[in-house]
Motif scaffolding. Structure first.
Motif, PDB file in Angstrom:
ATOM      1  N   VAL A 188     -28.946 -14.598 -29.316  1.00  0.00           N
ATOM      2  CA  VAL A 188     -30.067 -15.417 -28.858  1.00  0.00           C
ATOM      3  C   VAL A 188     -30.954 -14.588 -27.941  1.00  0.00           C
ATOM      4  CG1 VAL A 188     -30.699 -17.415 -27.435  1.00  0.00           C
ATOM      5  CG2 VAL A 188     -28.786 -17.566 -29.022  1.00  0.00           C
ATOM      6  N   LYS A 189     -32.260 -14.665 -28.163  1.00  0.00           N
ATOM      7  CA  LYS A 189     -33.223 -14.009 -27.285  1.00  0.00           C
ATOM      8  C   LYS A 189     -33.946 -15.111 -26.514  1.00  0.00           C
ATOM      9  CE  LYS A 189     -37.174 -10.954 -27.123  1.00  0.00           C
ATOM     10  NZ  LYS A 189     -38.166 -10.215 -27.888  1.00  0.00           N
ATOM     11  N   TRP A 190     -33.685 -15.191 -25.215  1.00  0.00           N
ATOM     12  CA  TRP A 190     -34.251 -16.240 -24.385  1.00  0.00           C
ATOM     13  C   TRP A 190     -35.735 -16.003 -24.158  1.00  0.00           C
ATOM     14  CZ3 TRP A 190     -31.700 -20.554 -23.465  1.00  0.00           C
ATOM     15  CH2 TRP A 190     -30.314 -20.538 -23.565  1.00  0.00           C
ATOM     16  N   ILE A 191     -36.526 -17.049 -24.287  1.00  0.00           N
ATOM     17  CA  ILE A 191     -37.949 -17.011 -23.967  1.00  0.00           C
ATOM     18  C   ILE A 191     -38.127 -17.399 -22.500  1.00  0.00           C
ATOM     19  CG2 ILE A 191     -40.235 -17.915 -24.536  1.00  0.00           C
ATOM     20  CD1 ILE A 191     -38.762 -16.279 -26.793  1.00  0.00           C
ATOM     21  N   THR A 192     -37.483 -18.466 -22.116  1.00  0.00           N
ATOM     22  CA  THR A 192     -37.428 -18.873 -20.712  1.00  0.00           C
ATOM     23  C   THR A 192     -36.102 -19.575 -20.490  1.00  0.00           C
ATOM     24  OG1 THR A 192     -38.546 -20.059 -18.917  1.00  0.00           O
ATOM     25  CG2 THR A 192     -38.562 -21.105 -21.067  1.00  0.00           C
ATOM     26  N   ARG A 193     -35.579 -19.412 -19.304  1.00  0.00           N
ATOM     27  CA  ARG A 193     -34.296 -20.050 -18.989  1.00  0.00           C
ATOM     28  C   ARG A 193     -34.333 -20.502 -17.534  1.00  0.00           C
ATOM     29  NH1 ARG A 193     -28.243 -18.148 -20.521  1.00  0.00           N
ATOM     30  NH2 ARG A 193     -27.322 -20.148 -20.012  1.00  0.00           N
TER      31      ARG A 193
END
Length: 151
Positions: free
Chosen positions: A75-80
């Protein structure tokens, strides 16, 4: 009417950027009495109900909960913005609580703890019983006319 406070928003931003505290967080809660029991409602969004731990030690009620987030592989997080977190709340129950009757439910992100008042602490009526051996006062009719009282 709510007013805009730029310092409140700045403080909130600074707190989130510079927060180094990783200890347990407090959970917002409401507490009220409804008849013969107290009701505690605490916000715990995103919590697995299995992670909620409620202990009673004497008159101390402790609520602990953990929020864990799934880590997807690849998974590549865009915002967390949601974090894993632990929550803790402790309350001194005081006297007059039936600690054996405490119950809890979790629904829609809200933990509800019902805390019953003990039978000893509930208001009750005390019956007055006449003692048969006690002297009784009997009223007698008077034949005299009432006399005026001087002032």
């Amino acid at each position: 009417m709510a007013t805009y406070d730029p310092f409140r928003d700045l403080d909130r931003l600074a707190s989130s950027l510079f927060e180094t505290r990783r200890g347990p967080r407090r959970m917002p809660m409401d507490l009220y009495r409804d008849g013969d029991h107290y009701v505690l409602s605490a916000d715990l969004p995103g919590i697995d109900p299995g992670s909620v731990d409620i202990d009673v030690d004497g008159q101390l009620l402790t609520i602990r909960a953990e929020r864990t987030l799934s880590e997807g592989e690849g998974v590549k997080w865009i915002t967390r913005e949601r974090e894993t977190a632990s929550f803790l709340r402790q309350l001194n129950l005081g006297q007059g609580i039936d600690t054996d009757g405490i119950a809890a439910t979790y629904s829609n992100g809200v933990l509800t703890v019902t805390i019953p008042v003990s039978e000893k602490a509930k208001p009750r009526k005390v019956q007055v019983v006449a003692d048969a051996a006690a002297p009784t006062i009997q009223a007698h009719e008077s034949t005299q006319e009432p006399q005026p009282v001087e002032q």
